[in-house]
Design an enzyme around this catalytic site. Sequence first.
Site, PDB file in Angstrom:
ATOM      1  N   LYS A   1      -0.474  -8.202  -9.012  1.00 32.70           N
ATOM      2  CA  LYS A   1      -0.800  -6.991  -8.260  1.00 32.70           C
ATOM      3  C   LYS A   1      -0.282  -5.783  -9.036  1.00 32.70           C
ATOM      4  CE  LYS A   1       0.102  -4.193  -4.273  1.00 32.70           C
ATOM      5  NZ  LYS A   1       1.119  -3.831  -3.268  1.00 32.70           N
TER       6      LYS A   1
ATOM      7  N   ALA B   1      -0.690  -1.048   2.343  1.00 36.80           N
ATOM      8  CA  ALA B   1       0.185   0.092   2.635  1.00 36.80           C
ATOM      9  C   ALA B   1      -0.225   0.821   3.905  1.00 36.80           C
ATOM     10  CB  ALA B   1       0.235   1.081   1.475  1.00 36.80           C
TER      11      ALA B   1
ATOM     12  N   ASN C   1       4.347  -5.367   4.171  1.00 36.35           N
ATOM     13  CA  ASN C   1       5.735  -5.771   3.992  1.00 36.35           C
ATOM     14  C   ASN C   1       6.621  -5.093   5.041  1.00 36.35           C
ATOM     15  OD1 ASN C   1       8.148  -5.670   1.211  1.00 36.35           O
ATOM     16  ND2 ASN C   1       8.242  -6.676   3.163  1.00 36.35           N
TER      17      ASN C   1
END
Length: 261
Positions: free
Chosen positions: A101, A188, A210
Amino acid sequence: MSETLTIAGKSYCSRLLVGTGKYRDFTETQRAVEASGAEIITVAIRRVNIGQDASQPSLLDVLPASRYTILPNTAGCFNAKEAVRTLRLARELLDGHALVKLEVLADESTLFPNMPETLAAAKELVADGFQVMVYCSDDPIQAQALEDVGCVAVMPLASLIGSGMGILNPWNLQIILDRVKVPVLVDAGIGTASDATIAMELGCDGVLMNTAIAKARDPVLMASAMKKAVEAGREAFLAGRMPRKVYQASASSPREGRIGT
């Protein structure tokens, strides 16, 4: 439509990808990842030990590469040169692993992607044999440019990294989905389960997150919620929502066809 997510020729049952940073310890990381059902996990090579320091515990001790697809990322890189060097190190640590990534950041306050540097790094990495999944802005033209240079997936932000603001511009995401043929995964900005569901209802191939899990009051429970949210959003997309009808009501139990009438 396929019920599996295929990236670089490999299929996955889960469309939820999760990061491994910001947890209290490796034990919490392991429990949250297991609850999420994710098969691809991202690792910030500059921040998480996967063998760089033999004297310290390795994340791979609790999340082995034999069970998960490890996706090394370039979090913390601010130019193409740093990003390429970081991923070449990751390839050595992971015995030639090619799927990575790429993220090249513009500044430390917003963590917005630096698209000229991202594109330059993507070109070099693809030429060097890497299979590049790439964090990018929600600009459809930039997403197409990354696809054109050979990236295997594009990952536009929903909002700023770690902001939890959700999907701020669904219209740009829709244009990317309409124009790009490689998998499109929101990366995100996801804050809670409903954000993940919306991304999937739009038609995104997957979601990466995350902070939304790691910084929840109960990360393991939130990971479970995110698993269900992604699955529900995918099913709703495949089912097709009813048309919106402005100023036109439609009773759930219409008068026509009632028994005795």
